[in-house]
Design an enzyme around this catalytic site. Structure first.
Site, PDB file in Angstrom:
ATOM      1  CE1 TYR A   1      -3.743   1.799   0.440  1.00  0.00           C
ATOM      2  CE2 TYR A   1      -3.132   3.178   1.935  1.00  0.00           C
ATOM      3  CZ  TYR A   1      -3.548   3.063   0.670  1.00  0.00           C
ATOM      4  OH  TYR A   1      -4.684   4.384   0.833  1.00  0.00           O
TER       5      TYR A   1
ATOM      6  CD  GLU B   1      -2.426   5.514  -6.854  1.00  0.00           C
ATOM      7  OE1 GLU B   1      -2.823   5.644  -5.898  1.00  0.00           O
ATOM      8  OE2 GLU B   1      -3.717   4.391  -6.789  1.00  0.00           O
TER       9      GLU B   1
END
Length: 100
Positions: free
Chosen positions: A49, A56
């Site tokens: 995660y 991103e």
């Protein structure tokens, strides 16, 4: 932007995440859930995660100069809708929204 290493980073991370998730769902539906799949489903995210989010954010950051230069997806006044939207600042807001 697609040549940035950050794109490869988040694509690989999210691919591993989805493979793990859907393997878990499939084996669970078959009532035959191997211990490793269950363990992976609830532990891989600890590493994947944050790495995926970093990928991103780095990709968005790399896109900012191009978006600002081209005015991509921005809507300037005057126009028939009488609204203004700047995609560059929207991306910056999206990056800050990752904090909470």
């Amino acid at each position: 932007i697609q040549n940035e290493e950050s794109v490869i980073l988040f694509l690989v991370v999210w691919t591993v995440t989805e493979i793990t998730r859907y393997s878990f769902y499939t084996f669970n539906l078959l009532n035959h859930l191997p211990h490793f799949i269950k363990w992976a489903r609830y532990n891989f995210f600890i590493i994947l995660y944050p790495v995926g989010v970093a990928g991103e954010l780095l990709t968005i950051y790399a896109a900012l100069p191009y978006v600002k230069k081209t005015g991509m997806f921005s809507l300037r006044l005057p126009n028939k809708y009488n609204v203004s939207f700047d995609y560059y600042y929207f991306l910056i807001a999206v990056m800050f929204s990752y904090i909470p």
